[in-house]
Design an enzyme around this catalytic site. Structure first.
Site, PDB file in Angstrom:
ATOM      1  N   TYR A 154       0.777  -1.260   0.028  1.00  0.00           N
ATOM      2  CA  TYR A 154      -0.105   0.122  -0.066  1.00  0.00           C
ATOM      3  C   TYR A 154       0.680   1.378   0.039  1.00  0.00           C
ATOM      4  CZ  TYR A 154      -3.627   3.361   1.432  1.00  0.00           C
ATOM      5  OH  TYR A 154      -4.778   4.400   1.615  1.00  0.00           O
ATOM      6  N   LYS A 158       1.064   4.191  -3.069  1.00  0.00           N
ATOM      7  CA  LYS A 158       0.820   5.544  -2.409  1.00  0.00           C
ATOM      8  C   LYS A 158       2.053   6.392  -2.974  1.00  0.00           C
ATOM      9  CE  LYS A 158      -3.406   4.770  -1.445  1.00  0.00           C
ATOM     10  NZ  LYS A 158      -4.682   5.209  -2.536  1.00  0.00           N
TER      11      LYS A 158
END
Length: 261
Positions: A154, A158
Protein backbone atom coordinates in the site's frame (compact mmCIF):
# COMPACT_ATOMS: atom_id res chain seq x y z
CA UNK A 1 -24.20 16.29 -24.84
CA UNK A 2 -27.59 16.23 -23.18
CA UNK A 3 -27.20 19.52 -21.27
CA UNK A 4 -24.66 22.09 -20.14
CA UNK A 5 -24.17 20.74 -16.61
CA UNK A 6 -20.53 20.00 -15.79
CA UNK A 7 -19.62 16.38 -15.05
CA UNK A 8 -17.38 14.95 -12.36
CA UNK A 9 -16.23 11.32 -12.47
CA UNK A 10 -15.48 9.61 -9.16
CA UNK A 11 -13.95 6.15 -9.07
CA UNK A 12 -14.40 4.24 -5.83
CA UNK A 13 -17.66 6.14 -5.37
CA UNK A 14 -19.53 3.34 -3.63
CA UNK A 15 -18.08 4.00 -0.18
CA UNK A 16 -15.58 5.89 1.94
CA UNK A 17 -13.80 8.94 0.60
CA UNK A 18 -15.07 8.32 -2.92
CA UNK A 19 -18.66 8.35 -1.70
CA UNK A 20 -18.03 11.56 0.26
CA UNK A 21 -16.55 13.19 -2.86
CA UNK A 22 -19.51 12.11 -4.97
CA UNK A 23 -21.92 13.65 -2.46
CA UNK A 24 -19.86 16.86 -2.21
CA UNK A 25 -19.77 17.47 -5.95
CA UNK A 26 -23.41 16.50 -6.49
CA UNK A 27 -24.54 18.95 -3.80
CA UNK A 28 -22.38 21.63 -5.44
CA UNK A 29 -24.44 21.27 -8.61
CA UNK A 30 -22.35 18.92 -10.72
CA UNK A 31 -23.51 15.84 -12.59
CA UNK A 32 -21.70 13.05 -10.76
CA UNK A 33 -20.79 9.79 -12.44
CA UNK A 34 -19.77 7.16 -9.91
CA UNK A 35 -17.67 4.14 -10.82
CA UNK A 36 -17.00 1.17 -8.60
CA UNK A 37 -16.73 -2.62 -8.76
CA UNK A 38 -19.26 -2.70 -5.91
CA UNK A 39 -22.54 -2.42 -7.80
CA UNK A 40 -24.82 -2.55 -4.74
CA UNK A 41 -22.94 0.23 -2.97
CA UNK A 42 -22.64 2.38 -6.06
CA UNK A 43 -26.32 2.09 -6.92
CA UNK A 44 -27.20 2.95 -3.31
CA UNK A 45 -25.19 6.18 -3.37
CA UNK A 46 -26.56 7.20 -6.77
CA UNK A 47 -30.14 6.49 -5.72
CA UNK A 48 -29.75 8.47 -2.50
CA UNK A 49 -28.40 11.45 -4.43
CA UNK A 50 -31.21 11.24 -6.96
CA UNK A 51 -33.66 11.20 -4.05
CA UNK A 52 -32.23 14.63 -3.19
CA UNK A 53 -33.07 15.73 -6.77
CA UNK A 54 -29.38 15.65 -7.69
CA UNK A 55 -27.85 14.37 -10.91
CA UNK A 56 -26.02 11.10 -10.24
CA UNK A 57 -25.29 8.01 -12.32
CA UNK A 58 -23.52 4.76 -11.48
CA UNK A 59 -21.39 2.51 -13.70
CA UNK A 60 -19.89 -0.77 -12.54
CA UNK A 61 -16.18 -0.57 -13.37
CA UNK A 62 -13.24 -2.81 -12.48
CA UNK A 63 -10.07 -0.71 -12.14
CA UNK A 64 -8.02 -3.87 -12.55
CA UNK A 65 -9.33 -4.21 -16.12
CA UNK A 66 -8.09 -1.83 -18.80
CA UNK A 67 -11.01 -2.85 -21.02
CA UNK A 68 -13.54 -2.07 -18.29
CA UNK A 69 -12.08 1.39 -17.65
CA UNK A 70 -11.76 2.17 -21.37
CA UNK A 71 -15.38 1.23 -22.06
CA UNK A 72 -16.53 3.35 -19.13
CA UNK A 73 -14.56 6.40 -20.27
CA UNK A 74 -15.77 6.07 -23.86
CA UNK A 75 -19.39 5.90 -22.71
CA UNK A 76 -19.08 8.91 -20.40
CA UNK A 77 -17.21 11.09 -22.90
CA UNK A 78 -19.62 10.17 -25.72
CA UNK A 79 -22.59 11.16 -23.57
CA UNK A 80 -21.25 14.22 -21.74
CA UNK A 81 -17.91 15.22 -23.24
CA UNK A 82 -14.69 15.71 -21.27
CA UNK A 83 -15.48 15.86 -17.54
CA UNK A 84 -14.76 18.90 -15.39
CA UNK A 85 -12.89 16.64 -12.98
CA UNK A 86 -11.78 13.07 -12.35
CA UNK A 87 -11.39 11.92 -8.76
CA UNK A 88 -9.34 8.71 -8.57
CA UNK A 89 -10.65 7.45 -5.23
CA UNK A 90 -10.83 3.78 -6.22
CA UNK A 91 -8.45 1.52 -4.35
CA UNK A 92 -8.02 -1.22 -1.77
CA UNK A 93 -6.41 -1.30 1.68
CA UNK A 94 -3.83 -3.58 3.25
CA UNK A 95 -3.26 -4.78 6.78
CA UNK A 96 0.19 -4.67 8.37
CA UNK A 97 2.56 -7.35 7.13
CA UNK A 98 6.32 -7.86 7.22
CA UNK A 99 8.23 -7.66 3.93
CA UNK A 100 9.47 -11.25 4.24
CA UNK A 101 5.98 -12.54 5.05
CA UNK A 102 3.98 -10.72 2.38
CA UNK A 103 2.66 -12.75 -0.52
CA UNK A 104 3.78 -11.21 -3.81
CA UNK A 105 0.27 -11.80 -5.16
CA UNK A 106 -1.00 -9.30 -2.58
CA UNK A 107 1.58 -6.76 -3.71
CA UNK A 108 0.62 -7.29 -7.35
CA UNK A 109 -3.09 -6.91 -6.61
CA UNK A 110 -2.63 -3.62 -4.72
CA UNK A 111 -0.36 -2.21 -7.41
CA UNK A 112 -2.76 -3.29 -10.15
CA UNK A 113 -5.74 -1.50 -8.63
CA UNK A 114 -4.27 1.42 -6.67
CA UNK A 115 -1.50 2.51 -9.06
CA UNK A 116 -2.18 0.99 -12.47
CA UNK A 117 -5.92 1.58 -12.10
CA UNK A 118 -5.32 5.25 -11.33
CA UNK A 119 -2.99 5.53 -14.33
CA UNK A 120 -5.48 3.84 -16.67
CA UNK A 121 -8.36 6.06 -15.55
CA UNK A 122 -6.23 9.20 -15.76
CA UNK A 123 -5.12 8.36 -19.30
CA UNK A 124 -8.65 7.46 -20.38
CA UNK A 125 -10.17 10.75 -19.20
CA UNK A 126 -7.02 12.89 -19.36
CA UNK A 127 -6.79 12.59 -23.13
CA UNK A 128 -10.24 14.16 -23.55
CA UNK A 129 -9.39 16.87 -21.00
CA UNK A 130 -6.19 17.75 -22.85
CA UNK A 131 -8.13 17.94 -26.09
CA UNK A 132 -10.72 20.19 -24.46
CA UNK A 133 -8.01 22.36 -22.92
CA UNK A 134 -9.35 22.13 -19.38
CA UNK A 135 -9.92 19.76 -16.49
CA UNK A 136 -8.73 18.67 -13.08
CA UNK A 137 -7.58 15.27 -11.83
CA UNK A 138 -7.26 14.34 -8.17
CA UNK A 139 -5.36 11.24 -7.05
CA UNK A 140 -5.67 9.62 -3.63
CA UNK A 141 -2.34 9.35 -1.87
CA UNK A 142 -1.94 8.75 1.87
CA UNK A 143 0.14 9.70 4.88
CA UNK A 144 2.09 6.55 3.96
CA UNK A 145 3.21 8.57 0.92
CA UNK A 146 5.43 10.50 3.36
CA UNK A 147 6.18 7.94 6.11
CA UNK A 148 7.29 4.31 6.20
CA UNK A 149 4.53 1.85 6.97
CA UNK A 150 4.03 -1.85 7.65
CA UNK A 151 1.48 -1.75 4.83
CA UNK A 152 4.26 -2.60 2.42
CA UNK A 153 2.42 -2.77 -0.90
CA UNK A 154 0.00 0.00 0.00
CA UNK A 155 2.70 2.49 1.00
CA UNK A 156 4.87 1.74 -2.04
CA UNK A 157 1.84 2.32 -4.27
CA UNK A 158 0.82 5.55 -2.57
CA UNK A 159 4.37 6.88 -2.83
CA UNK A 160 4.30 6.05 -6.52
CA UNK A 161 1.05 7.95 -6.96
CA UNK A 162 2.73 11.13 -5.72
CA UNK A 163 5.33 10.79 -8.50
CA UNK A 164 2.60 10.01 -11.03
CA UNK A 165 0.68 13.10 -9.93
CA UNK A 166 3.71 15.32 -10.43
CA UNK A 167 4.55 13.81 -13.81
CA UNK A 168 1.04 14.23 -15.20
CA UNK A 169 0.87 17.77 -13.81
CA UNK A 170 4.09 18.68 -15.60
CA UNK A 171 3.05 17.05 -18.88
CA UNK A 172 -0.56 18.22 -19.05
CA UNK A 173 -0.31 21.70 -17.55
CA UNK A 174 0.32 23.31 -20.92
CA UNK A 175 -2.91 21.71 -22.12
CA UNK A 176 -4.94 23.35 -19.36
CA UNK A 177 -5.23 20.25 -17.15
CA UNK A 178 -4.30 20.41 -13.47
CA UNK A 179 -3.33 17.27 -11.55
CA UNK A 180 -3.12 17.19 -7.75
CA UNK A 181 -3.40 14.64 -4.97
CA UNK A 182 -4.70 14.51 -1.44
CA UNK A 183 -3.01 12.44 1.25
CA UNK A 184 -5.61 11.54 3.89
CA UNK A 185 -4.52 10.38 7.30
CA UNK A 186 -6.59 8.01 9.41
CA UNK A 187 -10.06 8.67 8.02
CA UNK A 188 -13.14 7.23 9.69
CA UNK A 189 -14.63 5.50 6.65
CA UNK A 190 -16.73 2.34 6.73
CA UNK A 191 -13.60 0.31 5.96
CA UNK A 192 -11.67 1.94 8.81
CA UNK A 193 -14.53 1.36 11.26
CA UNK A 194 -14.65 -2.30 10.24
CA UNK A 195 -10.94 -2.64 10.97
CA UNK A 196 -11.39 -0.96 14.35
CA UNK A 197 -14.27 -3.30 15.17
CA UNK A 198 -12.19 -6.35 14.19
CA UNK A 199 -9.21 -5.23 16.29
CA UNK A 200 -6.96 -4.51 13.30
CA UNK A 201 -6.68 -0.79 14.13
CA UNK A 202 -6.26 0.86 17.57
CA UNK A 203 -8.35 4.06 17.59
CA UNK A 204 -6.68 5.37 20.75
CA UNK A 205 -3.25 5.17 19.12
CA UNK A 206 -4.54 7.25 16.22
CA UNK A 207 -6.12 9.87 18.44
CA UNK A 208 -3.15 10.18 20.80
CA UNK A 209 -0.69 10.66 17.92
CA UNK A 210 -2.74 13.21 15.98
CA UNK A 211 -2.23 16.91 16.70
CA UNK A 212 -6.00 17.53 16.57
CA UNK A 213 -6.70 14.39 18.66
CA UNK A 214 -9.27 12.89 16.32
CA UNK A 215 -9.84 11.02 13.08
CA UNK A 216 -10.31 12.76 9.74
CA UNK A 217 -13.89 12.81 8.46
CA UNK A 218 -14.50 11.64 4.87
CA UNK A 219 -16.39 14.89 4.23
CA UNK A 220 -13.27 16.89 5.15
CA UNK A 221 -11.26 15.10 2.48
CA UNK A 222 -14.10 15.71 0.02
CA UNK A 223 -14.07 19.44 0.83
CA UNK A 224 -10.36 19.62 0.01
CA UNK A 225 -10.86 17.68 -3.22
CA UNK A 226 -13.67 20.04 -4.22
CA UNK A 227 -11.43 23.04 -3.52
CA UNK A 228 -8.55 21.66 -5.59
CA UNK A 229 -10.91 21.21 -8.54
CA UNK A 230 -12.35 24.71 -8.22
CA UNK A 231 -11.34 28.01 -9.80
CA UNK A 232 -10.03 29.09 -6.38
CA UNK A 233 -7.21 26.57 -6.90
CA UNK A 234 -6.54 27.58 -10.51
CA UNK A 235 -2.79 28.11 -9.87
CA UNK A 236 -2.30 24.86 -7.95
CA UNK A 237 -1.00 21.77 -9.74
CA UNK A 238 1.42 18.96 -8.91
CA UNK A 239 0.67 19.21 -5.18
CA UNK A 240 0.06 16.35 -2.73
CA UNK A 241 -1.91 17.82 0.17
CA UNK A 242 -1.92 16.01 3.55
CA UNK A 243 -5.32 15.95 5.28
CA UNK A 244 -4.42 14.10 8.46
CA UNK A 245 -5.48 16.07 11.57
CA UNK A 246 -1.78 16.79 12.08
CA UNK A 247 -0.67 13.16 12.35
CA UNK A 248 2.47 13.70 10.27
CA UNK A 249 3.72 16.67 12.28
CA UNK A 250 2.67 15.24 15.63
CA UNK A 251 4.40 11.88 15.19
CA UNK A 252 7.62 13.63 14.15
CA UNK A 253 7.36 16.03 17.12
CA UNK A 254 6.66 13.27 19.65
CA UNK A 255 9.53 11.11 18.31
CA UNK A 256 12.14 13.80 18.90
CA UNK A 257 14.78 12.79 21.44
CA UNK A 258 13.98 15.69 23.76
CA UNK A 259 10.57 16.98 24.74
CA UNK A 260 9.90 20.36 26.41
CA UNK A 261 9.21 20.34 30.14
Amino acid sequence: MSDNQESVVVTGGASGIGEACARRFARAGYRVILADVNAAGGERVAEELRAEKLNAHFHQVDLASEDSVAAFALAVIAEYGAPHALVNAGGILQNAVRVLDMELAEFDRLFQINVRGTLIASRAFGASMCEAGRGSIINLCSMTTFRSSAQVAYSVGKSGLKALTETMAAEWGSRGVRVNAVAPGYTLTQAMQARIDSGQRDPNAVIERSALRRFVKPSEVADAVHFLCSDQAAAITGVTLPIDCGWLVSTAYLAFASQPE
